[in-house]
Enzyme design. Structure first.
Site, short mmCIF file in Angstrom:
data_model
loop_
_atom_site.label_atom_id
_atom_site.label_comp_id
_atom_site.label_asym_id
_atom_site.label_seq_id
_atom_site.Cartn_x
_atom_site.Cartn_y
_atom_site.Cartn_z
N GLU A 293 -5.36 3.70 64.31
CA GLU A 293 -4.83 3.02 65.49
C GLU A 293 -3.32 3.10 65.36
OE1 GLU A 293 -2.84 0.46 67.60
OE2 GLU A 293 -3.72 -0.93 66.14
N CYS A 327 1.16 -3.74 68.67
CA CYS A 327 0.84 -2.45 69.28
C CYS A 327 0.45 -2.62 70.74
CB CYS A 327 -0.30 -1.79 68.52
SG CYS A 327 0.03 -1.52 66.78
#
Length: 543
Positions: A293, A327
């Site tokens: 990720e 994020c």
């Protein structure tokens, strides 16, 4: 020997404590913060059964109080990576063969220890080490990490139940083996929960792990490692080391027993890792699992029917909680012209109302960014926007690193929808806004979809159901986590499995059953009860 089929039902999410004035949890956390600051900790690496210390020390400082030293940690080198791999492989057979219920109960005990005895410690080390306010620490370091452990036990038990059909005269079964070799977990600074989940999700499946956290997350990582030890995880199953990325990669990615990597970090680093692993594929026993990720340039698009107060709240929280160092943080927003002035006025007022300072003062909403490198990078974008005719700073922009790495939340209006701050990941408290013609919603959706290489999170806000449906369909590949009338942050384990595609990663959905499949290697076993004794089939007879 298995003496029963053991049940691990779907758990409830860990309740978020309020830390309201007068509450017992607030009082206890304040005591622990004082206790933590009194002790200068000497953090070892955990390799096999040993606490390894070296003469090369790195220091731990709160990002909001850089003159204060929390302690030090021992920096490792190539030999420590090799020792960690050897320790992991030595523990592999006994760990993989351990009864599932015994393995599961180690992680459930760790979750209970964090929910009770160690809750203020995992929160406190996160607050001090990563400069998170009490609420951000609570939902991350306590609740999300507890949820990862409990839900993953449930998800893995569900996988183990999935078995093939059997025809008469035979029995078929499926084994879900750990991967052959060791798994490498590389974790970021911004979420203690990610730091805990990446190594434990693989370990839970019977794998052994070498874990390298970001140096700016070591303070909370070592707390979690000590909790795992108390919960009973065997020596060598998870080995915690502090080395540089290149040293780690040189050893791990050339090792024949390298079985996979569980990564959260930058897209550039992940791309390099993928390339290196690909070049070394012929050296490995098996094709490694590559799970990552990475970055995000996450969007909010408001429709002309959107409630301005909903938009403003989504942006103030989504862009600036934890200083935008998520994020998933709202980094670019598209506001229709009909509500732009009202949204602008309320956003400016909201930012001006923020109180910024140390997380030890619970009234502060904004704290420091993680380190000087990050501070300098964010400041560069703000300084450039201040001088550029294509941009206008609505509010914020002050940067001060004299006592801590403080960046005032900043809102930039981009006159050009492809202005640099609308496109590049900044990873700080900077929100860029483009005001579009309120009658060009569909055209703006195409702009949203094409502006960034990332596809992690995004949100649409509006009251028109047909517009919401249009955005949901046209932005299908623009975000792995898509929110309607909400901010694009705050995914909850078991509720919003997290991950994106494109340049945002492999979308293996942490917080769901999907992620655990990546750390398993299935073996099908067929047992025939009455095996044939003649090769001939009936079709071969003439009569």
């Amino acid at each position: 020997m298995s003496l029963g089929t053991f049940s691990y039902p779907m758990p409830a999410n860990e309740p978020v404590l309020s830390y309201a004035p007068g509450s017992s949890e607030r009082k206890r956390l304040k005591e622990v913060l004082t206790e933590l600051k009194k002790e200068k900790i000497d953090v070892p690496m955990y390799i096999g059964s040993k606490e390894v210390r070296t003469n090369k020390k790195g220091t731990l400082h709160p990002p909001h109080e850089i003159s204060y030293t929390l302690g030090s940690y021992s920096e490792g080198d190539e030999k420590h990576v090799k020792q960690a791999i050897d320790a992991a492989l030595a523990a592999k057979e006994s760990w993989a063969n351990m009864d599932w219920e015994t393995r599961a109960n180690i992680f459930l005990k760790a979750a209970d220890l964090m929910a009770t005895k160690y809750r203020p410690y995992i929160n406190g080390t996160t607050m001090l080490g990563q400069s998170k306010n009490v609420y951000q620490a609570e939902i991350d370091a306590a609740c999300e990490l507890i949820d990862f452990l409990r839900f993953n036990v449930h998800f893995l038990s569900e996988i183990y139940k999935q078995q093939p059909n059997s025809s008469p005269g035979m029995h078929n079964r499926m084994e879900y083996r750990p991967l052959e070799g060791f798994v490498l977990a590389i974790t970021p600074f911004n979420f203690t929960a990610i730091g805990g989940n990446l190594p434990t999700s693989a370990a839970m499946c019977g794998n052994v792990v070498v874990w390298k956290p970001a140096h700016t997350q070591i303070y909370s990582a070592q707390t979690f490692m000590r909790i795992l030890k108390e919960a009973g995880i065997p020596d060598g199953v998870i080995n915690l080391i502090y080395v540089s990325g290149p040293v780690l990669g040189n050893v791990c990615f050339s090792h024949p027993e390298f079985a996979g990597v569980h990564f959260t970090g930058s897209t550039g680093v992940f791309n390099y890792m993928w390339e290196t692993i690909g070049k070394n594929t012929g050296n490995y026993k098996s094709y490694p699992r590559i799970v990552g990720e990475t970055g995000g340039k996450d969007f909010v698009i408001a429709h002309k029917t959107a409630d301005p107060d909903v938009v403003v709240t989504a942006l103030l929280r989504g862009a600036f909680e934890f200083q935008g160092q998520k994020c998933s943080a709202a980094s670019r927003a598209y506001i229709p012209s009909n509500i732009a002035e009202e949204v602008k006025k309320k956003l400016i007022a909201g930012v001006k109302s923020f109180k910024m300072g140390s997380p030890e003062d619970f009234t502060n909403f904004i704290n420091a960014v993680i380190d000087e490198k990050s501070f300098d990078n964010i400041k560069k974008y703000i300084d450039n926007a201040r001088k550029d005719k294509k941009a206008e700073i609505w509010v914020g922009g002050k940067c001060d690193k004299s006592r801590g790495y403080f960046v005032q939340p900043t809102i930039i209006e981009a006159k050009d929808p492809k202005y640099v701050t609308m496109c590049e990941e900044i990873f700080g408290p900077v929100l860029s806004i483009y005001i579009y013609n309120a009658n060009q919603f569909e055209k703006t959706l195409d702009l949203v979809n094409s502006t960034s290489p990332y596809a992690l999170t995004g949100a649409v806000i509006g009251k028109d159901k047909s517009a919401i449906e249009l955005a949901t369909n046209k932005l299908r590949n623009a975000a792995g986590n898509f929110y309607i009338n909400d901010k694009p942050t705050g995914a909850v384990v078991g509720q919003q499995p997290f991950g994106g595609a494109r340049a945002s990663g492999t979308n293996d959905k942490a917080g769901s059953i999907l992620n655990l499949y990546r750390w398993l290697s299935a073996r099908t076993i067929k047992e025939t009860f009455n095996p044939p004794t003649d090769y001939r089939y009936p079709f071969m007879q003439e009569k």
